[in-house]
Motif scaffolding. Structure first.
Motif, PDB file in Angstrom:
ATOM      1  N   ALA A  26      45.092  53.914  49.290  1.00  0.00           N
ATOM      2  CA  ALA A  26      44.596  53.229  48.747  1.00  0.00           C
ATOM      3  C   ALA A  26      43.543  52.874  49.094  1.00  0.00           C
ATOM      4  N   LEU A  27      42.211  51.931  47.568  1.00  0.00           N
ATOM      5  CA  LEU A  27      41.164  51.447  48.415  1.00  0.00           C
ATOM      6  C   LEU A  27      40.759  50.190  48.463  1.00  0.00           C
ATOM      7  N   LEU A  28      39.864  49.556  49.028  1.00  0.00           N
ATOM      8  CA  LEU A  28      39.149  48.684  48.976  1.00  0.00           C
ATOM      9  C   LEU A  28      37.427  48.704  48.542  1.00  0.00           C
ATOM     10  N   VAL A  29      37.874  48.188  47.198  1.00  0.00           N
ATOM     11  CA  VAL A  29      36.346  48.437  46.480  1.00  0.00           C
ATOM     12  C   VAL A  29      35.572  46.586  46.744  1.00  0.00           C
ATOM     13  N   VAL A  30      33.752  47.156  47.123  1.00  0.00           N
ATOM     14  CA  VAL A  30      33.530  45.866  46.983  1.00  0.00           C
ATOM     15  C   VAL A  30      31.588  45.934  47.001  1.00  0.00           C
ATOM     16  N   ASN A  31      31.364  44.963  45.732  1.00  0.00           N
ATOM     17  CA  ASN A  31      29.800  45.303  45.617  1.00  0.00           C
ATOM     18  C   ASN A  31      28.831  44.968  46.597  1.00  0.00           C
ATOM     19  N   VAL A  60      35.200  51.021  49.954  1.00  0.00           N
ATOM     20  CA  VAL A  60      33.724  51.440  49.439  1.00  0.00           C
ATOM     21  C   VAL A  60      33.307  50.647  48.834  1.00  0.00           C
ATOM     22  N   GLY A  61      31.735  50.565  49.581  1.00  0.00           N
ATOM     23  CA  GLY A  61      30.685  49.499  49.897  1.00  0.00           C
ATOM     24  C   GLY A  61      29.893  50.531  48.275  1.00  0.00           C
ATOM     25  N   GLU A 128      32.317  40.728  45.798  1.00  0.00           N
ATOM     26  CA  GLU A 128      33.436  40.632  45.088  1.00  0.00           C
ATOM     27  C   GLU A 128      34.928  42.268  45.481  1.00  0.00           C
ATOM     28  N   LYS A 129      35.755  41.538  46.077  1.00  0.00           N
ATOM     29  CA  LYS A 129      36.509  42.596  46.494  1.00  0.00           C
ATOM     30  C   LYS A 129      37.693  42.929  45.467  1.00  0.00           C
ATOM     31  N   PHE A 130      38.019  44.376  45.418  1.00  0.00           N
ATOM     32  CA  PHE A 130      39.081  44.459  44.457  1.00  0.00           C
ATOM     33  C   PHE A 130      39.511  45.972  45.538  1.00  0.00           C
ATOM     34  N   VAL A 131      41.424  45.836  45.273  1.00  0.00           N
ATOM     35  CA  VAL A 131      41.973  46.295  46.125  1.00  0.00           C
ATOM     36  C   VAL A 131      42.748  47.270  45.318  1.00  0.00           C
ATOM     37  N   LEU A 132      43.012  48.756  45.232  1.00  0.00           N
ATOM     38  CA  LEU A 132      43.374  49.394  44.285  1.00  0.00           C
ATOM     39  C   LEU A 132      44.400  50.029  45.300  1.00  0.00           C
ATOM     40  N   ALA A 133      45.878  50.052  44.736  1.00  0.00           N
ATOM     41  CA  ALA A 133      46.874  51.442  45.194  1.00  0.00           C
ATOM     42  C   ALA A 133      46.410  53.042  45.447  1.00  0.00           C
ATOM     43  N   ALA A 140      45.022  42.789  43.304  1.00  0.00           N
ATOM     44  CA  ALA A 140      44.606  42.291  43.337  1.00  0.00           C
ATOM     45  C   ALA A 140      42.627  42.566  43.435  1.00  0.00           C
ATOM     46  N   ARG A 141      42.292  41.201  43.438  1.00  0.00           N
ATOM     47  CA  ARG A 141      40.644  40.859  42.914  1.00  0.00           C
ATOM     48  C   ARG A 141      40.579  39.370  44.140  1.00  0.00           C
ATOM     49  N   HIS A 142      39.917  39.279  44.945  1.00  0.00           N
ATOM     50  CA  HIS A 142      39.368  38.733  45.668  1.00  0.00           C
ATOM     51  C   HIS A 142      37.857  37.995  45.602  1.00  0.00           C
ATOM     52  N   ARG A 143      37.964  36.617  45.086  1.00  0.00           N
ATOM     53  CA  ARG A 143      36.244  36.717  45.084  1.00  0.00           C
ATOM     54  C   ARG A 143      35.124  36.716  46.424  1.00  0.00           C
ATOM     55  N   PRO A 144      33.710  36.634  45.952  1.00  0.00           N
ATOM     56  CA  PRO A 144      33.225  37.239  47.058  1.00  0.00           C
ATOM     57  C   PRO A 144      33.177  35.969  48.804  1.00  0.00           C
TER      58      PRO A 144
END
Length: 164
Positions: A26-31, A60-61, A128-133, A140-144
């Motif tokens: 799974a991923l946590l993608v964050v700008n 992943v940043g 801002e964070k995106f959680v991917l299976a 999910a999407r979580h704001r900054p």
């Protein structure tokens, strides 16, 4: 084509994709950005990366300079800052645009996901964070301003991990 298959280079310039970086996790993608008031979130991101790696999560940043030019550095400067200031060991991608006409294809997909309030569209700011299976589905999407260890983010990660 899944978001996992879209090409995005590593910070060092090697060709890659979210799927290659995730390696089945799974991923946590964050700008991310080095000169932002939210930059201390790197501490919690690194802790999540360590605490959840064994459970199947990859953080992943994604460096981005679109918000107040808060990520102006070269790849080497970004890597040095992240490793010396926050001990970042999780993967970092090439610097990309997350909004506008130059929006990276990964973010063309991710920004179609609504947050908890039902709002999709542009990334609001750095971190801002995106959680991917593991299959690339955006969970999910979580704001900054929602910190990485907020219970809502952790619950999203647990949901993504349950799909493994």
């Amino acid at each position: 084509m899944s978001v996992l298959d879209l090409p995005i280079g590593t910070l060092e310039g090697a060709p890659s994709s979210l799927g290659e970086l995730a390696d089945g996790n799974a991923l946590l993608v964050v700008n991310v950005a080095s000169k932002c008031g939210l930059t201390p979130q790197y501490t919690a991101l690194e802790k999540l990366a360590g605490d959840y790696a064994g459970r199947g999560l990859t953080v992943v940043g994604v460096p981005c300079n679109q918000f107040g030019e808060q990520e102006p550095g070269s790849p080497a400067e970004i890597r040095t800052f992240c490793s010396t200031s926050y001990g970042v060991s999780f993967p970092l991608t090439e610097k990309v645009e997350v909004n506008g006409p130059g929006r990276h294809p990964v973010y063309q997909v991710l920004t179609g996901t609504a947050d908890a309030d039902g709002a999709a569209g542009d990334v609001q700011w750095n971190f801002e964070k995106f959680v991917l299976a593991p299959d690339g589905t955006v969970v999910a999407r979580h704001r900054p301003t929602t910190v990485p260890d907020d219970p809502t983010v952790l619950a999203s990660i647990d949901t993504a991990l349950a799909t493994r």
